[in-house]
Motif scaffolding. Sequence first.
Motif, PDB file in Angstrom:
ATOM      1  N   LYS A  24       0.833  -1.202   0.000  1.00 12.45           N
ATOM      2  CA  LYS A  24       0.000   0.000   0.000  1.00 12.45           C
ATOM      3  C   LYS A  24       0.866   1.250   0.000  1.00 12.45           C
ATOM      4  CE  LYS A  24      -3.437   2.402   2.859  1.00 12.45           C
ATOM      5  NZ  LYS A  24      -4.268   2.320   4.094  1.00 12.45           N
ATOM      6  N   ARG A  25       1.910   1.251   0.783  1.00 15.78           N
ATOM      7  CA  ARG A  25       2.806   2.412   0.867  1.00 15.78           C
ATOM      8  C   ARG A  25       3.477   2.686  -0.479  1.00 15.78           C
ATOM      9  NH1 ARG A  25       8.310   2.763   4.352  1.00 15.78           N
ATOM     10  NH2 ARG A  25       8.546   5.022   4.404  1.00 15.78           N
ATOM     11  N   ILE A  26       3.915   1.633  -1.144  1.00 12.42           N
ATOM     12  CA  ILE A  26       4.566   1.786  -2.450  1.00 12.42           C
ATOM     13  C   ILE A  26       3.562   2.293  -3.485  1.00 12.42           C
ATOM     14  CG2 ILE A  26       5.666   0.547  -4.360  1.00 12.42           C
ATOM     15  CD1 ILE A  26       6.841  -1.363  -2.191  1.00 12.42           C
ATOM     16  N   ILE A  27       2.371   1.712  -3.503  1.00  9.04           N
ATOM     17  CA  ILE A  27       1.341   2.125  -4.457  1.00  9.04           C
ATOM     18  C   ILE A  27       0.983   3.598  -4.270  1.00  9.04           C
ATOM     19  CG2 ILE A  27      -1.127   1.887  -4.992  1.00  9.04           C
ATOM     20  CD1 ILE A  27      -0.745  -1.153  -4.597  1.00  9.04           C
ATOM     21  N   GLN A  28       0.767   4.015  -3.043  1.00 11.58           N
ATOM     22  CA  GLN A  28       0.389   5.408  -2.787  1.00 11.58           C
ATOM     23  C   GLN A  28       1.507   6.369  -3.190  1.00 11.58           C
ATOM     24  OE1 GLN A  28      -0.700   4.981   1.383  1.00 11.58           O
ATOM     25  NE2 GLN A  28      -2.866   5.118   0.876  1.00 11.58           N
ATOM     26  N   ALA A  29       2.757   5.986  -2.911  1.00  5.82           N
ATOM     27  CA  ALA A  29       3.883   6.838  -3.306  1.00  5.82           C
ATOM     28  C   ALA A  29       3.977   6.925  -4.827  1.00  5.82           C
ATOM     29  CB  ALA A  29       5.185   6.293  -2.716  1.00  5.82           C
ATOM     30  N   ALA A  30       3.832   5.787  -5.492  1.00  7.56           N
ATOM     31  CA  ALA A  30       3.937   5.749  -6.949  1.00  7.56           C
ATOM     32  C   ALA A  30       2.838   6.564  -7.612  1.00  7.56           C
ATOM     33  CB  ALA A  30       3.895   4.296  -7.429  1.00  7.56           C
ATOM     34  N   PHE A  31       1.592   6.368  -7.198  1.00  2.96           N
ATOM     35  CA  PHE A  31       0.485   7.061  -7.842  1.00  2.96           C
ATOM     36  C   PHE A  31       0.474   8.546  -7.503  1.00  2.96           C
ATOM     37  CE2 PHE A  31      -0.747   3.028  -9.203  1.00  2.96           C
ATOM     38  CZ  PHE A  31      -1.784   3.141 -10.106  1.00  2.96           C
ATOM     39  N   GLY A  32       1.005   8.901  -6.342  1.00  5.58           N
ATOM     40  CA  GLY A  32       1.135  10.320  -6.033  1.00  5.58           C
ATOM     41  C   GLY A  32       2.017  11.029  -7.037  1.00  5.58           C
ATOM     42  N   GLN A  33       3.069  10.337  -7.507  1.00  9.38           N
ATOM     43  CA  GLN A  33       3.969  10.923  -8.503  1.00  9.38           C
ATOM     44  C   GLN A  33       3.439  10.740  -9.923  1.00  9.38           C
ATOM     45  OE1 GLN A  33       8.276  10.633  -7.847  1.00  9.38           O
ATOM     46  NE2 GLN A  33       7.848   9.410  -6.023  1.00  9.38           N
ATOM     47  N   PHE A  34       2.914   9.545 -10.224  1.00  7.28           N
ATOM     48  CA  PHE A  34       2.383   9.301 -11.563  1.00  7.28           C
ATOM     49  C   PHE A  34       1.303  10.311 -11.930  1.00  7.28           C
ATOM     50  CE2 PHE A  34       3.196   4.447 -11.094  1.00  7.28           C
ATOM     51  CZ  PHE A  34       4.528   4.624 -11.412  1.00  7.28           C
ATOM     52  N   SER A  35       0.402  10.587 -10.984  1.00  3.89           N
ATOM     53  CA  SER A  35      -0.742  11.439 -11.290  1.00  3.89           C
ATOM     54  C   SER A  35      -0.365  12.899 -11.444  1.00  3.89           C
ATOM     55  CB  SER A  35      -1.808  11.295 -10.192  1.00  3.89           C
ATOM     56  OG  SER A  35      -1.268  11.607  -8.928  1.00  3.89           O
ATOM     57  N   GLN A  36       0.795  13.293 -10.946  1.00  2.00           N
ATOM     58  CA  GLN A  36       1.224  14.681 -11.077  1.00  2.00           C
ATOM     59  C   GLN A  36       2.222  14.894 -12.212  1.00  2.00           C
ATOM     60  OE1 GLN A  36       1.745  17.011  -7.299  1.00  2.00           O
ATOM     61  NE2 GLN A  36       1.712  14.981  -6.374  1.00  2.00           N
ATOM     62  N   TYR A  37       3.058  13.894 -12.465  1.00  7.44           N
ATOM     63  CA  TYR A  37       4.149  14.089 -13.428  1.00  7.44           C
ATOM     64  C   TYR A  37       4.114  13.122 -14.605  1.00  7.44           C
ATOM     65  CZ  TYR A  37       5.781  16.409  -9.200  1.00  7.44           C
ATOM     66  OH  TYR A  37       5.858  17.191  -8.071  1.00  7.44           O
ATOM     67  N   GLY A  38       3.090  12.270 -14.649  1.00  8.16           N
ATOM     68  CA  GLY A  38       3.054  11.257 -15.685  1.00  8.16           C
ATOM     69  C   GLY A  38       3.734   9.987 -15.214  1.00  8.16           C
ATOM     70  N   ILE A  39       3.550   8.921 -15.970  1.00  6.35           N
ATOM     71  CA  ILE A  39       4.063   7.612 -15.565  1.00  6.35           C
ATOM     72  C   ILE A  39       5.473   7.366 -16.085  1.00  6.35           C
ATOM     73  CG2 ILE A  39       3.664   5.117 -15.741  1.00  6.35           C
ATOM     74  CD1 ILE A  39       0.644   5.879 -16.171  1.00  6.35           C
ATOM     75  N   ARG A  40       5.696   7.677 -17.334  1.00  2.17           N
ATOM     76  CA  ARG A  40       6.973   7.311 -17.965  1.00  2.17           C
ATOM     77  C   ARG A  40       8.153   8.086 -17.387  1.00  2.17           C
ATOM     78  NH1 ARG A  40       6.215   7.036 -24.352  1.00  2.17           N
ATOM     79  NH2 ARG A  40       8.084   5.750 -24.144  1.00  2.17           N
ATOM     80  N   SER A  41       7.917   9.284 -16.897  1.00  2.00           N
ATOM     81  CA  SER A  41       9.018  10.094 -16.386  1.00  2.00           C
ATOM     82  C   SER A  41       9.422   9.728 -14.958  1.00  2.00           C
ATOM     83  CB  SER A  41       8.648  11.581 -16.434  1.00  2.00           C
ATOM     84  OG  SER A  41       7.545  11.844 -15.590  1.00  2.00           O
ATOM     85  N   ILE A  42       8.620   8.898 -14.289  1.00  2.00           N
ATOM     86  CA  ILE A  42       8.901   8.516 -12.905  1.00  2.00           C
ATOM     87  C   ILE A  42       9.524   7.123 -12.880  1.00  2.00           C
ATOM     88  CG2 ILE A  42       7.909   8.060 -10.634  1.00  2.00           C
ATOM     89  CD1 ILE A  42       7.922  11.004 -11.438  1.00  2.00           C
ATOM     90  N   SER A  43      10.720   7.036 -12.346  1.00  2.00           N
ATOM     91  CA  SER A  43      11.424   5.755 -12.281  1.00  2.00           C
ATOM     92  C   SER A  43      11.138   5.034 -10.970  1.00  2.00           C
ATOM     93  CB  SER A  43      12.933   5.982 -12.395  1.00  2.00           C
ATOM     94  OG  SER A  43      13.413   6.685 -11.251  1.00  2.00           O
ATOM     95  N   MET A  44      11.468   3.750 -10.938  1.00  2.00           N
ATOM     96  CA  MET A  44      11.342   2.988  -9.690  1.00  2.00           C
ATOM     97  C   MET A  44      12.285   3.567  -8.628  1.00  2.00           C
ATOM     98  SD  MET A  44       8.979   0.749 -10.135  1.00  2.00           S
ATOM     99  CE  MET A  44       8.435  -0.861 -10.706  1.00  2.00           C
ATOM    100  N   ASP A  45      13.436   4.056  -9.057  1.00  2.00           N
ATOM    101  CA  ASP A  45      14.373   4.691  -8.118  1.00  2.00           C
ATOM    102  C   ASP A  45      13.730   5.898  -7.446  1.00  2.00           C
ATOM    103  OD1 ASP A  45      16.837   3.202  -8.157  1.00  2.00           O
ATOM    104  OD2 ASP A  45      17.112   3.861 -10.224  1.00  2.00           O
ATOM    105  N   ALA A  46      13.029   6.710  -8.237  1.00  2.00           N
ATOM    106  CA  ALA A  46      12.396   7.909  -7.692  1.00  2.00           C
ATOM    107  C   ALA A  46      11.311   7.538  -6.682  1.00  2.00           C
ATOM    108  CB  ALA A  46      11.801   8.751  -8.818  1.00  2.00           C
ATOM    109  N   ILE A  47      10.545   6.501  -7.003  1.00  2.74           N
ATOM    110  CA  ILE A  47       9.504   6.049  -6.074  1.00  2.74           C
ATOM    111  C   ILE A  47      10.143   5.561  -4.776  1.00  2.74           C
ATOM    112  CG2 ILE A  47       7.666   4.357  -5.703  1.00  2.74           C
ATOM    113  CD1 ILE A  47       7.337   4.352  -8.812  1.00  2.74           C
ATOM    114  N   ALA A  48      11.206   4.772  -4.897  1.00  3.80           N
ATOM    115  CA  ALA A  48      11.884   4.241  -3.709  1.00  3.80           C
ATOM    116  C   ALA A  48      12.439   5.366  -2.847  1.00  3.80           C
ATOM    117  CB  ALA A  48      12.999   3.287  -4.136  1.00  3.80           C
TER     118      ALA A  48
END
Length: 223
Positions: A24-48
Motif C-alpha cells: 500500500k505504501r509503495i502504491i500510494q507513493a507511486a500514484f502520487g507521482q504518476f498522477s502529477q508528473y506522468g508515468i513514464r518520467s517517474i522511475s522505480m528509483d524515484a519512487i523508492a
Amino acid sequence: MVKTSRDTVEAGESAFRKDEWMKKRIIQAAFGQFSQYGIRSISMDAIARSISISKRTIYDYFCDKEELLSEGIDFYGRKRTERLARVCKNADSALEALLAFYARVMENPYWYDRKFYDDLQKFPQAMYRLEKEKSTFVTECLRLFAEGVKEGSFLKEVNYEIVSLIIKDNPAMLRPSDVYANYSAVEVYDTILFTFLRGCCTEAGRIRLDAFIAARRPGRTEL
C-alpha cells in the motif's frame, strides 16, 4: 520456548499485514507521482527514494512498473467502491449520493492529469484493469440513476447508459486538446458534469442540484 501452531499462524498473519502495508505504501507513493508528473518520467528509483526504501524492496512486491500500475488501479478501485458504499449509506437520495461521491473524488483533481492518462496508453495490462474498473463504475452509476428516477430526481425518458458512459469517459474528453489550459480541472469537470446532470433532472432534482452547486461555489450560481 517451543512454538505452537497458534504462534506460527499469528506470525504468518503479522508478516501478511506487514507485506500489505508495504505494498500500500509503495502504491500510494507511486500514484502520487504518476498522477502529477506522468508515468513514464517517474522511475522505480524515484519512487523508492520518496519513501526511503531501496528499489530492490519495490521489486520484492512488483515485478515491473506495469504490475505496480495494475495493482494500484485495483487498489484505488476498491477504495472508490468502499467510498461510494459509505456515501450511499449516508445520503438521503440517489442524486445526493452521486454529488457527494463526485465531491469526494474531486478532492484530488490532479488524478485527472492529461499526462497520466496519455502515458497509461503504453501499458496494456494496466489499461485493461482500468477499463474493467470503469465498467464497474458505470454499473454503479446506472443503479443510482435508476433509484433517482424512482425518487423523482431524474427524468424517466433519458438514456442513462449514455449519460454514465459520458461521466466515465470525461478524462478522455479532455486529453485531445489544450483548449482547457486556462481553467482548473475542477472547473472543467464541474461544468461538464453539472450541465449533463441538469438536463437529466426533474424540477425537484434541479432544486437539489442547484443547492449543491451553490454550496460548492459560494457566491456563484451559474455553471
